[in-house]
Design an enzyme around this catalytic site. Structure first.
Site, PDB file in Angstrom:
ATOM      1  N   HIS A 139       3.199   3.596  -8.944  1.00 49.42           N
ATOM      2  CA  HIS A 139       3.077   2.173  -9.282  1.00 49.42           C
ATOM      3  C   HIS A 139       4.348   1.658  -9.959  1.00 49.42           C
ATOM      4  CE1 HIS A 139      -1.020   2.039  -7.943  1.00 49.42           C
ATOM      5  NE2 HIS A 139      -1.400   2.953  -8.817  1.00 49.42           N
ATOM      6  N   ASP A 155       0.830  -1.200   0.000  1.00 49.38           N
ATOM      7  CA  ASP A 155       0.000   0.000   0.000  1.00 49.38           C
ATOM      8  C   ASP A 155       0.868   1.256   0.000  1.00 49.38           C
ATOM      9  OD1 ASP A 155      -2.309   1.472   0.028  1.00 49.38           O
ATOM     10  OD2 ASP A 155      -2.636   1.292   2.191  1.00 49.38           O
ATOM     11  N   LEU A 170      11.400 -20.676  -3.705  1.00 47.49           N
ATOM     12  CA  LEU A 170      10.420 -19.713  -3.207  1.00 47.49           C
ATOM     13  C   LEU A 170       9.231 -19.689  -4.147  1.00 47.49           C
ATOM     14  CD1 LEU A 170       9.463 -17.232  -1.492  1.00 47.49           C
ATOM     15  CD2 LEU A 170      10.828 -15.796  -3.036  1.00 47.49           C
TER      16      LEU A 170
END
Length: 234
Positions: free
Chosen positions: A34, A17, A128
């Site tokens: 962004h 966020d 991962l």
């Protein structure tokens, strides 16, 4: 400082966020936030691999985010396609598997193609697993699971069988949830899976989230005593 970590969470989920606020504070359009946020994603993936985290779930775009200005939505989707196509070599080099969770209906064809390409080309990686929550809603996931059950021949349901109808039932529940930007809520993210997750909130905006900030969250996590509803010996 990494050597001081002795309790590594198996699964970390992050609500990324603050991209828009990061840009606004610099007098820039939200889209620049962004773009900087994408850079933070790569740093976070590499650091998660470095410390031995096995699952990393990133909340990239919620079902509610479609209400944002169309230019911003278009930018997010374009950045996603660009990131997947450009970063597959990086994921392969780091032995990182990429998968997605959320509703695929309504997504651009180019986004779906990039998602399928990323999942296909990294399917053999195992160090991962990065889960991108895209067009995701915790309430929608539960509703979709219920509708799948109604269409099945299941006569009875318990917690374990219920979760088999989720988008990604193979992924373990998060041990740690990190939310950036100072907001202290989970915003319809992994509502079922976060039942016993440790929560960590930081004022740092997502584009500024780096290894140092990630370490702060991990140190805080290892100071917690997880009881899962039980009473532990004093």
């Amino acid at each position: 400082m990494i050597e001081n970590l002795y309790k590594i969470p198996n699964h970390v989920a992050i609500i990324m966020d603050g991209n828009g606020r990061w840009a606004k504070r610099r007098g820039l359009d939200r889209v620049y936030g962004h773009k900087e946020g994408v850079k933070a994603v790569e740093k976070t993936i590499k650091f998660a691999k470095k410390v031995g985290i096995k699952y990393l779930t990133l909340f990239a775009f919620s079902t509610e985010n479609w209400q944002r200005p169309i230019d911003e939505v278009n930018t997010i989707m374009s950045l996603l396609v660009e990131y997947i196509n450009e970063k597959i070599p990086m994921l392969l080099e780091n032995d990182v598997k990429l998968i997605f969770m959320g509703r695929r209906e309504g997504l651009w064809d180019s986004v779906l193609e990039a998602m399928e390409k990323g999942e296909r080309e990294t399917s053999q990686c195992s160090s991962l697993t990065v889960v991108i929550a895209l067009n995701y809603s915790g309430k929608a996931e539960i509703l979709d699971a219920v509708n799948k059950i109604l269409k099945s021949n299941v006569e009875s349901i318990d917690e374990e069988s219920f979760r088999q109808f989720f988008y990604r039932p193979e992924i373990p529940d998060p041990d740690l949830l990190i939310r950036t930007s100072g907001e202290k809520r989970i915003s319809n993210f992994l509502l079922w899976q976060l039942a016993y997750t440790e929560l960590y909130f930081t004022d740092v905006l997502w584009p500024d989230f780096d290894e140092e900030e990630f370490l702060k969250a991990l140190y805080d996590y290892q100071s917690r005593e997880r009881r899962f509803g039980k009473v532990l010996d004093e």
